[in-house]
Design a protein around this motif. Sequence first.
Motif, mmCIF file in Angstrom:
data_model
loop_
_atom_site.group_PDB
_atom_site.id
_atom_site.type_symbol
_atom_site.label_atom_id
_atom_site.label_comp_id
_atom_site.label_asym_id
_atom_site.label_seq_id
_atom_site.Cartn_x
_atom_site.Cartn_y
_atom_site.Cartn_z
ATOM 1 N N ASN A 133 0.826 -1.217 0.000
ATOM 2 C CA ASN A 133 0.000 0.000 0.000
ATOM 3 C C ASN A 133 0.854 1.258 0.000
ATOM 4 N N VAL A 134 1.844 1.312 0.911
ATOM 5 C CA VAL A 134 2.605 2.560 1.047
ATOM 6 C C VAL A 134 3.516 2.781 -0.155
ATOM 7 N N VAL A 135 4.098 1.706 -0.695
ATOM 8 C CA VAL A 135 4.980 1.861 -1.861
ATOM 9 C C VAL A 135 4.173 2.243 -3.093
ATOM 10 N N ARG A 136 3.039 1.565 -3.307
ATOM 11 C CA ARG A 136 2.216 1.877 -4.487
ATOM 12 C C ARG A 136 1.604 3.276 -4.385
ATOM 13 N N ALA A 137 1.183 3.664 -3.174
ATOM 14 C CA ALA A 137 0.602 4.996 -2.999
ATOM 15 C C ALA A 137 1.636 6.072 -3.289
ATOM 16 N N PHE A 138 2.873 5.825 -2.851
ATOM 17 C CA PHE A 138 3.940 6.785 -3.136
ATOM 18 C C PHE A 138 4.228 6.818 -4.641
ATOM 19 N N ALA A 139 4.339 5.632 -5.258
ATOM 20 C CA ALA A 139 4.668 5.552 -6.683
ATOM 21 C C ALA A 139 3.586 6.174 -7.555
ATOM 22 N N ALA A 140 2.322 6.054 -7.127
ATOM 23 C CA ALA A 140 1.219 6.579 -7.934
ATOM 24 C C ALA A 140 1.307 8.092 -8.104
ATOM 25 N N ARG A 141 1.985 8.741 -7.157
ATOM 26 C CA ARG A 141 2.107 10.198 -7.234
ATOM 27 C C ARG A 141 3.213 10.644 -8.179
ATOM 28 N N ARG A 142 3.969 9.687 -8.711
ATOM 29 C CA ARG A 142 5.026 10.041 -9.676
ATOM 30 C C ARG A 142 4.471 10.233 -11.077
ATOM 31 N N GLY A 143 3.459 9.458 -11.430
ATOM 32 C CA GLY A 143 2.804 9.626 -12.731
ATOM 33 C C GLY A 143 3.670 9.289 -13.926
ATOM 34 N N ASP A 144 4.649 8.374 -13.761
ATOM 35 C CA ASP A 144 5.540 8.046 -14.881
ATOM 36 C C ASP A 144 5.452 6.575 -15.270
ATOM 37 N N GLY A 145 4.338 5.936 -14.906
ATOM 38 C CA GLY A 145 4.163 4.530 -15.241
ATOM 39 C C GLY A 145 4.731 3.574 -14.219
ATOM 40 N N LEU A 146 5.344 4.089 -13.134
ATOM 41 C CA LEU A 146 5.961 3.205 -12.146
ATOM 42 C C LEU A 146 4.920 2.320 -11.461
ATOM 43 N N ALA A 147 3.772 2.879 -11.141
ATOM 44 C CA ALA A 147 2.746 2.087 -10.454
ATOM 45 C C ALA A 147 2.337 0.877 -11.298
ATOM 46 N N ASP A 148 2.213 1.060 -12.603
ATOM 47 C CA ASP A 148 1.865 -0.059 -13.487
ATOM 48 C C ASP A 148 2.995 -1.080 -13.545
ATOM 49 N N TRP A 149 4.235 -0.596 -13.579
ATOM 50 C CA TRP A 149 5.389 -1.508 -13.612
ATOM 51 C C TRP A 149 5.437 -2.328 -12.326
ATOM 52 N N ILE A 150 5.183 -1.678 -11.182
ATOM 53 C CA ILE A 150 5.181 -2.389 -9.897
ATOM 54 C C ILE A 150 4.115 -3.485 -9.905
ATOM 55 N N ALA A 151 2.934 -3.172 -10.421
ATOM 56 C CA ALA A 151 1.849 -4.156 -10.457
ATOM 57 C C ALA A 151 2.247 -5.407 -11.237
ATOM 58 N N ALA A 152 3.085 -5.235 -12.245
ATOM 59 C CA ALA A 152 3.458 -6.359 -13.113
ATOM 60 C C ALA A 152 4.740 -7.072 -12.681
ATOM 61 N N ASN A 153 5.581 -6.410 -11.871
ATOM 62 C CA ASN A 153 6.929 -6.940 -11.643
ATOM 63 C C ASN A 153 7.355 -7.066 -10.182
ATOM 64 N N VAL A 154 6.512 -6.649 -9.251
ATOM 65 C CA VAL A 154 6.913 -6.639 -7.843
ATOM 66 C C VAL A 154 5.891 -7.407 -7.018
ATOM 67 N N ALA A 155 6.372 -8.270 -6.126
ATOM 68 C CA ALA A 155 5.501 -9.003 -5.203
ATOM 69 C C ALA A 155 5.726 -8.495 -3.778
ATOM 70 N N PHE A 156 4.643 -8.478 -3.011
ATOM 71 C CA PHE A 156 4.693 -8.024 -1.615
ATOM 72 C C PHE A 156 4.081 -9.112 -0.716
ATOM 73 N N PRO A 157 4.738 -10.249 -0.570
ATOM 74 C CA PRO A 157 4.160 -11.298 0.285
ATOM 75 C C PRO A 157 4.151 -10.881 1.752
ATOM 76 N N SER A 158 3.158 -11.347 2.481
ATOM 77 C CA SER A 158 3.141 -11.141 3.927
ATOM 78 C C SER A 158 3.957 -12.236 4.603
ATOM 79 N N ALA A 159 4.406 -11.962 5.815
ATOM 80 C CA ALA A 159 5.195 -12.947 6.557
ATOM 81 C C ALA A 159 4.971 -12.769 8.047
ATOM 82 N N MET A 160 5.122 -13.864 8.773
ATOM 83 C CA MET A 160 5.117 -13.820 10.235
ATOM 84 C C MET A 160 6.475 -14.309 10.705
ATOM 85 N N VAL A 161 7.138 -13.524 11.538
ATOM 86 C CA VAL A 161 8.454 -13.890 12.043
ATOM 87 C C VAL A 161 8.396 -14.005 13.563
#
Length: 509
Positions: A201-229
């Motif tokens: 959420n925080v990375v995509r929300a920040f990227a969306a404010r750049r307006g240079d296609g980064l948010a779309d690239w993140i959607a296609a190329n970056v995973a954000f799995p949850s974890a319990m440690v």
Amino acid sequence: MTAARRLGPALLGRLPSQVRKPAYDRAALKPGIAHIGVGAFHRCHQAEYTDDLLAKDFDRRGLVGVNIRPPLLAETLGRQGGLYTRLIRHNDEVEARVIGSIVRVVDSQESAAPALEVLSSPDIGVITMTVTEKGYCHIPSSGALDLDHPDIVHDLANPQAPRSVPGILARALGLRMASHSRPVTLLSCDNIPTNGIVLGNVVRAFAARRGDGLADWIAANVAFPSAMVDRIAPATTEADVDTVEQRFGYRDGAVVVGERFRQWVIENRFAGHVPRWDLVGATFVDDVTPFEHLKMRVLNGAQTTLGYLGVLGGLKHTFEAIADPLLATLVRRMLTEETLPTLMPVPGILPAAYVEQSLSRLTNTAIRHRNHQIATDGSHKIVQRLLNPIRDRLAKGESIALLSVPVAGWMAYLIKASTRFGRAWQVSDPFAKKIAAIADRIGADSEALADAILAIDAIFDPSLAANTTFRAHIIAGLDGLLSNDPMGFIRQVCAGPTQAWLKQPARSA
């Protein structure tokens, strides 16, 4: 007396036999995984799992440790070629192991540039992080990016020179998109519910404010799995450093200490390379949520309760708090009677047995976890550990008589750090100044104190704050815990029934 030799690659072959050493060729390692926030927990947990994996299935992918906040790594791990000693301590027993999975450390406190160089490298396929709850610059009650956070304001205005974790990650992903476009997994290892969703959420929300296609690239190329440690790893003391020197004959400026127990549950959702931590004890699952609820609400809930009530009762460490019969009774009853019914089924785990295992872990006298350390940043912790189970129980009309006590304990802990209440201790919490100002303005009026603190909607959802049952319990809790006999109040709570202590008159200035 000759000074002890410092740990480093040249010393590995001369370490005593009782010190376990890396079982692979460190010289053949190359960067493959980056980690942000190389503190005691990372070195006692993820780095050890990676060390195990390299010994079992050597793929040459080592860790690059990056710190964007103090302390400096060059002075400790850097001087030792990334090597450090992990001590397992259980009461009087000590077990030493040198971990070798960190191939390089990078200090990026003064400028983001060194961190960005590592994180944007095509060699790095996974970026893990332990940056604490407040590092995500999110609103605890909602998980959304806090656009008013000073570092986020700065980073949106200066995206080329970011300070925050979301800003640095967005910039690194932008550099990856512009250069090699290789996919990457961003894996949070912090104690935040649905930490992968919050990070995304925080990375995509920040990227969306750049307006240079980064948010779309993140959607296609970056995973954000949850974890319990999970592993209890308190801050290292000088005594721990001395233990290594006295028992094993060498000096190590980067010693870490932990308990035997460890657990890592990871959502099986990666982009690109998948480190097979599941071969060495981690668990890959489709849904981390049941494991996360169990750990945060039981183990972490117990730690938070013992931390605040322990300080208020004059106890320094967790093992001392759990050894107090009164606090042990309160915590065991709270978990068994109120917390456990809020949990969803967890595959392969019996909840009642997990409670006993968790409380047993906290009795380890060699793990000197200070109550003040556990109390740090409580405003970012109580939502998942206490407030969420409270909301679940209120929704079903069930009692919160016990769960409400540590919430009032958190308030009392911060209130007593204020000037008007004598500055009983120093505290570290993002809302410490705000609550100190409330306490200085209001004084010893529990009802007014409760109302003012419950109005902080970044912590307390307005519907919870407005709940009359919850409010009444918090007022009664503040009355008792701010009195001259907080342990007497806890004794009253444990004796029950609820109505006996809930209808006591509020303290007034």
